[in-house]
Design a protein around this motif. Structure first.
Motif, PDB file in Angstrom:
ATOM      1  N   SER A 548      21.987  35.891  13.226  1.00  0.00           N
ATOM      2  CA  SER A 548      22.319  37.302  13.361  1.00  0.00           C
ATOM      3  C   SER A 548      23.330  37.752  12.313  1.00  0.00           C
ATOM      4  O   SER A 548      23.651  38.932  12.226  1.00  0.00           O
ATOM      5  CB  SER A 548      22.896  37.577  14.763  1.00  0.00           C
ATOM      6  N   LYS A 549      23.834  36.795  11.533  1.00  0.00           N
ATOM      7  CA  LYS A 549      24.842  37.109  10.522  1.00  0.00           C
ATOM      8  C   LYS A 549      24.296  36.767   9.136  1.00  0.00           C
ATOM      9  O   LYS A 549      23.332  36.015   9.004  1.00  0.00           O
ATOM     10  CB  LYS A 549      26.119  36.317  10.802  1.00  0.00           C
ATOM     11  N   PRO A 550      24.922  37.306   8.083  1.00  0.00           N
ATOM     12  CA  PRO A 550      24.468  36.978   6.718  1.00  0.00           C
ATOM     13  C   PRO A 550      24.550  35.478   6.451  1.00  0.00           C
ATOM     14  O   PRO A 550      25.456  34.786   6.924  1.00  0.00           O
ATOM     15  CB  PRO A 550      25.443  37.759   5.832  1.00  0.00           C
ATOM     16  N   ILE A 551      23.598  34.983   5.667  1.00  0.00           N
ATOM     17  CA  ILE A 551      23.581  33.575   5.287  1.00  0.00           C
ATOM     18  C   ILE A 551      24.752  33.310   4.324  1.00  0.00           C
ATOM     19  O   ILE A 551      24.978  34.101   3.407  1.00  0.00           O
ATOM     20  CB  ILE A 551      22.252  33.220   4.603  1.00  0.00           C
ATOM     21  N   PRO A 552      25.504  32.237   4.519  1.00  0.00           N
ATOM     22  CA  PRO A 552      26.593  31.927   3.582  1.00  0.00           C
ATOM     23  C   PRO A 552      26.072  31.850   2.146  1.00  0.00           C
ATOM     24  O   PRO A 552      25.112  31.138   1.857  1.00  0.00           O
ATOM     25  CB  PRO A 552      27.093  30.565   4.070  1.00  0.00           C
ATOM     26  N   GLY A 553      26.694  32.608   1.275  1.00  0.00           N
ATOM     27  CA  GLY A 553      26.267  32.616  -0.114  1.00  0.00           C
ATOM     28  C   GLY A 553      25.089  33.527  -0.399  1.00  0.00           C
ATOM     29  O   GLY A 553      24.625  33.615  -1.527  1.00  0.00           O
ATOM     30  N   GLY A 554      24.562  34.205   0.643  1.00  0.00           N
ATOM     31  CA  GLY A 554      23.439  35.105   0.454  1.00  0.00           C
ATOM     32  C   GLY A 554      22.103  34.443   0.700  1.00  0.00           C
ATOM     33  O   GLY A 554      22.013  33.244   0.972  1.00  0.00           O
ATOM     34  N   GLY A 555      21.059  35.218   0.589  1.00  0.00           N
ATOM     35  CA  GLY A 555      19.720  34.713   0.841  1.00  0.00           C
ATOM     36  C   GLY A 555      19.218  35.153   2.208  1.00  0.00           C
ATOM     37  O   GLY A 555      19.856  35.940   2.916  1.00  0.00           O
ATOM     38  N   TYR A 556      18.055  34.626   2.589  1.00  0.00           N
ATOM     39  CA  TYR A 556      17.481  34.975   3.878  1.00  0.00           C
ATOM     40  C   TYR A 556      16.604  33.820   4.351  1.00  0.00           C
ATOM     41  O   TYR A 556      16.273  32.912   3.592  1.00  0.00           O
ATOM     42  CB  TYR A 556      16.656  36.264   3.794  1.00  0.00           C
ATOM     43  N   ILE A 557      16.256  33.877   5.625  1.00  0.00           N
ATOM     44  CA  ILE A 557      15.432  32.829   6.228  1.00  0.00           C
ATOM     45  C   ILE A 557      14.065  33.390   6.563  1.00  0.00           C
ATOM     46  O   ILE A 557      13.946  34.459   7.169  1.00  0.00           O
ATOM     47  CB  ILE A 557      16.090  32.267   7.505  1.00  0.00           C
ATOM     48  N   GLU A 558      13.023  32.701   6.145  1.00  0.00           N
ATOM     49  CA  GLU A 558      11.669  33.002   6.595  1.00  0.00           C
ATOM     50  C   GLU A 558      11.460  32.221   7.895  1.00  0.00           C
ATOM     51  O   GLU A 558      11.393  30.989   7.887  1.00  0.00           O
ATOM     52  CB  GLU A 558      10.655  32.596   5.526  1.00  0.00           C
ATOM     53  N   GLN A 559      11.382  32.952   8.994  1.00  0.00           N
ATOM     54  CA  GLN A 559      11.469  32.323  10.306  1.00  0.00           C
ATOM     55  C   GLN A 559      10.104  31.971  10.869  1.00  0.00           C
ATOM     56  O   GLN A 559       9.245  32.834  11.040  1.00  0.00           O
ATOM     57  CB  GLN A 559      12.196  33.257  11.279  1.00  0.00           C
ATOM     58  N   SER A 560       9.940  30.709  11.199  1.00  0.00           N
ATOM     59  CA  SER A 560       8.705  30.275  11.847  1.00  0.00           C
ATOM     60  C   SER A 560       8.561  30.935  13.209  1.00  0.00           C
ATOM     61  O   SER A 560       7.471  31.390  13.576  1.00  0.00           O
ATOM     62  CB  SER A 560       8.706  28.751  11.997  1.00  0.00           C
ATOM     63  N   ASP A 561       9.662  30.988  13.977  1.00  0.00           N
ATOM     64  CA  ASP A 561       9.554  31.573  15.317  1.00  0.00           C
ATOM     65  C   ASP A 561       9.376  33.084  15.245  1.00  0.00           C
ATOM     66  O   ASP A 561       8.537  33.648  15.938  1.00  0.00           O
ATOM     67  CB  ASP A 561      10.739  31.199  16.184  1.00  0.00           C
ATOM     68  N   GLY A 562      10.159  33.770  14.376  1.00  0.00           N
ATOM     69  CA  GLY A 562      10.020  35.210  14.268  1.00  0.00           C
ATOM     70  C   GLY A 562       8.607  35.615  13.887  1.00  0.00           C
ATOM     71  O   GLY A 562       8.021  36.549  14.443  1.00  0.00           O
ATOM     72  N   THR A 563       8.024  34.908  12.931  1.00  0.00           N
ATOM     73  CA  THR A 563       6.681  35.226  12.475  1.00  0.00           C
ATOM     74  C   THR A 563       5.651  34.875  13.549  1.00  0.00           C
ATOM     75  O   THR A 563       4.698  35.627  13.792  1.00  0.00           O
ATOM     76  CB  THR A 563       6.389  34.487  11.166  1.00  0.00           C
ATOM     77  N   ALA A 564       5.836  33.753  14.219  1.00  0.00           N
ATOM     78  CA  ALA A 564       4.904  33.362  15.279  1.00  0.00           C
ATOM     79  C   ALA A 564       4.982  34.319  16.460  1.00  0.00           C
ATOM     80  O   ALA A 564       3.957  34.654  17.085  1.00  0.00           O
ATOM     81  CB  ALA A 564       5.191  31.935  15.734  1.00  0.00           C
ATOM     82  N   TRP A 565       6.204  34.774  16.798  1.00  0.00           N
ATOM     83  CA  TRP A 565       6.325  35.764  17.879  1.00  0.00           C
ATOM     84  C   TRP A 565       5.497  37.001  17.550  1.00  0.00           C
ATOM     85  O   TRP A 565       4.831  37.578  18.410  1.00  0.00           O
ATOM     86  CB  TRP A 565       7.783  36.184  18.071  1.00  0.00           C
ATOM     87  N   ASP A 638      18.968  33.061  -5.938  1.00  0.00           N
ATOM     88  CA  ASP A 638      18.388  32.729  -7.240  1.00  0.00           C
ATOM     89  C   ASP A 638      16.883  32.449  -7.163  1.00  0.00           C
ATOM     90  O   ASP A 638      16.256  32.055  -8.154  1.00  0.00           O
ATOM     91  CB  ASP A 638      19.117  31.531  -7.853  1.00  0.00           C
ATOM     92  N   GLY A 639      16.306  32.625  -5.985  1.00  0.00           N
ATOM     93  CA  GLY A 639      14.878  32.399  -5.811  1.00  0.00           C
ATOM     94  C   GLY A 639      14.506  31.002  -5.383  1.00  0.00           C
ATOM     95  O   GLY A 639      13.349  30.750  -5.043  1.00  0.00           O
ATOM     96  N   SER A 640      15.446  30.085  -5.404  1.00  0.00           N
ATOM     97  CA  SER A 640      15.143  28.720  -4.965  1.00  0.00           C
ATOM     98  C   SER A 640      14.921  28.698  -3.450  1.00  0.00           C
ATOM     99  O   SER A 640      15.462  29.516  -2.712  1.00  0.00           O
ATOM    100  CB  SER A 640      16.285  27.777  -5.347  1.00  0.00           C
ATOM    101  N   GLU A 641      14.130  27.738  -3.027  1.00  0.00           N
ATOM    102  CA  GLU A 641      13.736  27.666  -1.622  1.00  0.00           C
ATOM    103  C   GLU A 641      14.000  26.280  -1.067  1.00  0.00           C
ATOM    104  O   GLU A 641      13.813  25.277  -1.767  1.00  0.00           O
ATOM    105  CB  GLU A 641      12.253  28.016  -1.475  1.00  0.00           C
ATOM    106  N   THR A 642      14.428  26.243   0.196  1.00  0.00           N
ATOM    107  CA  THR A 642      14.698  24.982   0.870  1.00  0.00           C
ATOM    108  C   THR A 642      14.041  25.002   2.244  1.00  0.00           C
ATOM    109  O   THR A 642      14.227  25.959   3.011  1.00  0.00           O
ATOM    110  CB  THR A 642      16.210  24.749   1.043  1.00  0.00           C
TER     111      THR A 642
END
Length: 890
Positions: A548-565, A638-642
């Motif tokens: 619910s809060k900003p990711i440390p250092g920026g970025g975003y999460i592509e959520q498996s649960d959010g998308t599946a919901w 920076d566009g990198s993904e983990t």
């Protein structure tokens, strides 16, 4: 098809609840009003500090009332509850005590012992049991010791650990209510001295007018007046005159339900001047002070005081009545006869509800689960605009509020009876909690369940943007979008019970949910990639970060649960549209729209990328072929993904996005079928990602799912592995494999870790008052079971898998569902040693009879099954009532 319960007195009351007035009175009083957002008028938004427990006895509430074993009208104008004093406590016991959010190692945490034992849907009969120590209540010890344990590995410190209940030196106080008529309330208080010695007790049932006059509301102030011995008359502009009577000698004490500005001088500017009146705590001070202070003979709060000396093992029974003024008197014999009759009627009603359950222990657990759920109704009042603006006769709230909590929810003006998650720890609704509550409530009162689901879609709840309110601490947060899932389940349960499908209900809620779906698409998929970032989605600390809060250092999460919901949501709305299309073919077009939504979301989960053209076979998805699991993905600035390789319920939720179409779909819905055919021919890039949509299954049915058979098999292999998700008591929220190999991530100079924690959380995320890092949670277990049953409609006998993994025992999907249900029900059913795993606690100072008094906790230890979290989270844990049925269907 008639429902047998319609032939019972309680069944007829439920069927006539609205017209007959049987919903006007009930257990609608909160166990805690202090420490809530709506009572917080501070500048910093610290609700717990703004209105602590120590203020509750002396300070008038703005938006509601609380009390032990409370009963009130549907507007909460007049409230009846129980107060007690053992002669040793520093204050009269008027309300349940617990810790504020930052005081212990569990977050907010009630420290009292009670059980909701039984209730009928019309509240014609209900009973609960409260355990009150005979020695001084250990307020200071509970606060100090829990503070000492904060941040460590020691368990939370409960009242059972203080020694105050040792030797059974307590009173068991049963509080029961029946309705002689819809508006005639009988209250019986039965007190047993469980200790070895005689003990004194002061009993004070309290009648309180909710304070509506100190806030600038027009109209006459209500009043209570002594009219004869043991009898009080009430006058209120919104209620007919009523009479409160004690059927045994009692001293009627009065005061005003107004803030004591002598004790709380900081509130003096908010309230009336001190004219010597007896304030809210005057009865408390009178009793604690040896009755030396005088009290008036009228007021807005009243207590029927009686003093007793109860011998060891003896039972004291007291009787009270709150009825219309013109009611004829009741003798003790008549009073007891009404109680006996209502109990017989409750037994007849539940005999029909439980006709298919032969095991007496299962019947006991199911009835208490449903009774506890029905006890958890509460009048919820909160007008956000008035709360932000302040009351006309009072100083305005701090200016900081206008840019703070809930500032964008000025349309929200709630005054309704709502099923609460827990009336002490969570005395406010949450949208996804309420969806589960409604499913369970539909087992005994489908009309009320439908009303609860519709309620959150009404204009005084739903935001003009289409968002459903999450919970009062942050209405604009995102709860999982399961309202459509719940509406379909309740719709089907109602039809099965009554023999009539309520399409008017389905159509009303469908149109509102289409607006909500659009809000999700516009607000939670801002990039238009069909990948959703819904915040924490109700799962609190399950992930690496507080989502619910900003990711440390920026970025975003592509959520498996959010998308599946959202994939599940699209299928749910498609199914609703097809159901409505049975009578109106226009809905076939809408069903096609949600079918296409599902396809694009499914494609996005398989191939994460920008436009559809950019998604090739080499595109990255949220599915990991090597692990056979769905994971969230972290995308940095920076566009990198983990890939966040945390094996949790987040990766199992895609199972829930499943729908099976019957073979006659083309006959029943030709327009929809034609659109399916067009998509198959012209968009194989999309339809090819959705299971094996072109390959019919059992009875030539078609499967819509995020999972091809190979992926489903891989996912179930992990889910049914006892070293990962499958515990002796259901599915864990996090794989046990993370006990030895926790997930760790170094980011922006900090280390983040997710470790399997089967009990209480060691993380302070979300206050530490819940834990999704290992324990068993009932609601998502129930949803996964439901999904597997839908898969079975397609696969039938053609699908089998090892269960448990590595056991060599091959089971089909129905047997797997039964096995998970069996493990979940084992939390509450007696084991071979006569114990209930959810209730086993070391050093518990309990009575042997407590084994049959069930507590329905928020979640359960992932290894032992011990009940944890909120101790009366009967909202979603009440789903066990459906799992106990022989067909084990939710």
């Amino acid at each position: 098809m008639a429902d047998a319960r319609d032939d019972t007195e309680e069944g007829r009351r439920v069927a006539d609840a609205e017209a007959g007035g049987w919903r006007r009175w009930g257990p609608f009083l909160s166990e805690r009003q202090w420490g809530t957002v709506r009572e917080d008028y501070s500048a910093d938004g610290d609700a717990w500090s703004s209105f602590p427990h120590d203020h509750a006895r002396s300070r008038a509430y703005r938006w509601g009332e609380d009390g032990i074993a409370g009963f009130c009208d549907e507007h909460q104008y007049l409230c009846l509850s129980l107060a007690l004093w053992n002669g040793a406590d520093p204050i009269v016991k008027e309300r349940m005590f617990g810790l504020a959010n930052d005081e212990g190692n569990h977050g907010e945490d009630v420290k009292e012992v009670w059980w909701y034992l039984d209730a009928t849907p019309s509240h014609s009969y209900q009973t609960m049991l409260y355990r009150y120590p005979q020695a001084a209540f250990p307020y200071d010890d509970l606060v100090a010791e829990n503070a000492r344990r904060k941040g460590g590995d020691l368990p939370e410190y409960k009242i059972e650990d203080t020694g105050v209940l040792d030797g059974h030196r307590y009173f068991d106080v049963a509080v029961s209510y029946v309705k002689a008529t819809a508006d005639d309330i009988l209250m019986r208080v039965s007190i047993v001295n469980r200790g070895p010695d005689a003990a004194s007790l002061h009993v004070l049932p309290q009648l309180v007018f909710r304070n509506i006059w100190s806030w600038g509301a027009a109209g006459e102030k209500p009043a209570m007046t002594l009219v004869e011995d043991n009898s009080v008359a009430t006058r209120h502009r919104a209620l007919p005159p009523r009479r409160f009577r004690a059927l045994q000698p009692a001293q009627m004490l009065f005061c005003e339900n107004e803030t004591n500005i002598r004790r709380l001088p900081d509130d003096a500017q908010l309230f009336q001047s001190d004219d010597g009146k007896a304030f809210k705590d005057a009865i408390n001070d009178h009793l604690i002070g040896g009755k030396a202070t005088a009290l008036p003979d009228h007021g807005t709060k009243c207590a029927a005081l009686s003093d007793h000396r109860i011998a060891a093992g003896d039972t004291l029974v007291l009787r009270y009545r709150l009825s219309p003024e013109e009611s004829t008197p009741l003798s003790v014999e008549d009073f007891d006869a009404v109680f006996a009759q209502r109990l017989r009627e409750a037994d007849d009603f539940y005999a029909c509800v439980q006709a298919d359950i032969s095991d007496p222990d299962a019947r006991l657990v199911q009835r208490q689960a449903l009774g506890s759920l029905l006890w958890s109704k509460q009048v919820y009042r909160y007008d956000v605009k008035r709360w932000l603006d302040g009351d006309p006769t009072r100083p305005p709230p701090p200016e900081a509020r206008r840019s703070g909590r809930n500032a964008d929810w000025t349309h929200l003006a709630n005054t309704d009876v709502v099923l609460m998650p827990d009336k002490w720890e969570y005395p406010w609704y949450a949208s996804w909690d309420l969806a589960f509550h409604a499913i369970s409530a539909a087992l005994v009162d489908p009309a009320f369940a439908k009303g609860q689901l519709l309620l959150l879609t009404r204009e005084w709840y739903m935001h003009p943007s289409g968002q459903l309110p999450a919970y009062e601490w942050a209405f604009d947060d995102a709860n999982p979008p399961i309202h459509a899932f719940a509406a379909l389940r309740v719709y089907r349960m109602d039809a099965a019970l009554t023999g009539t499908a309520d399409r008017a209900f389905l159509e009303r809620i469908f149109h509102k949910l289409m607006i909500n779906f659009t809000w999700w698409v516009n607000r939670k998929d801002a990039a238009g990639r069909n990948l959703f970032q819904g915040g924490f989605l109700g799962l609190d600390n399950i992930g690496v970060f507080d989502r619910s809060k900003p990711i440390p250092g920026g970025g975003y999460i592509e959520q498996s649960d959010g998308t599946a919901w959202m994939a599940m949501y699209a299928l749910n709305l498609m199914r609703m549209a097809l159901e409505l299309a049975r009578e109106n073919a226009v809905y076939e077009d809408v069903a096609s729209k949600f079918f296409e939504h599902f396809l694009t979301i499914a494609s996005a989960m398989t191939h994460v990328g920008g436009s559809e053209a950019e998604k090739g076979e080499s595109g990255r998805g949220l599915w990991d072929d090597e692990d056979g699991f769905f994971y969230d993905a972290l995308v940095l600035p920076d566009g990198s993904e983990t890939t966040l390789r945390v094996r949790s319920l987040v990766g199992l939720i895609p199972l829930c996005a499943v729908e099976v179409l019957d073979a006659d779909i083309a006959t029943r819905h030709p327009g929809f079928a034609a659109r399916l055919g067009w998509m198959l021919k012209h968009r194989p890039d999309l339809t090819g990602q959705v299971s094996r949509f072109t390959e019919p299954g059992q009875d030539r049915r078609l499967l819509l799912s995020l999972l091809r058979r190979s992926r489903m098999t891989a996912l179930l292999t992990r889910m049914l592995d006892e070293t990962e998700f499958l515990s002796p008591f259901g599915l864990r929220s996090l794989s046990k494999a993370h006990e030895e190999t926790p997930f760790a991530l170094d980011l922006d100079g900090a280390r983040f870790e997710v470790r399997y924690e089967p009990g209480l959380s060691k993380s302070a995320m979300f206050g530490g008052n819940s834990n999704w890092r290992g324990p068993v949670w009932m609601p998502l277990n129930a949803m996964i079971i439901d999904a597997l049953r839908e898969f079975d409609r397609f696969y039938g006998d053609g699908f089998a898998i090892e269960c448990p993994a590595g056991s060599g025992r091959m089971l089909g999907l129905p047997a797997i569902c039964d096995e998970i249900c069996r493990r979940l029900c084992a939390l509450f059913l007696k084991d071979d040693e006569g114990r209930r795993p959810a209730m086993i606690r070391p050093g518990d100072a309990s009575d042997p009879a407590d084994i049959d008094r069930i507590t329905f906790n928020e979640f359960f230890h992932g290894d032992t099954g011990q009940g944890l979290g909120a101790s009366h989270q009967t909202g979603w844990t009440a789903l066990v009532a459906l799992l106990l049925k022989p067909d084990r269907r939710t």
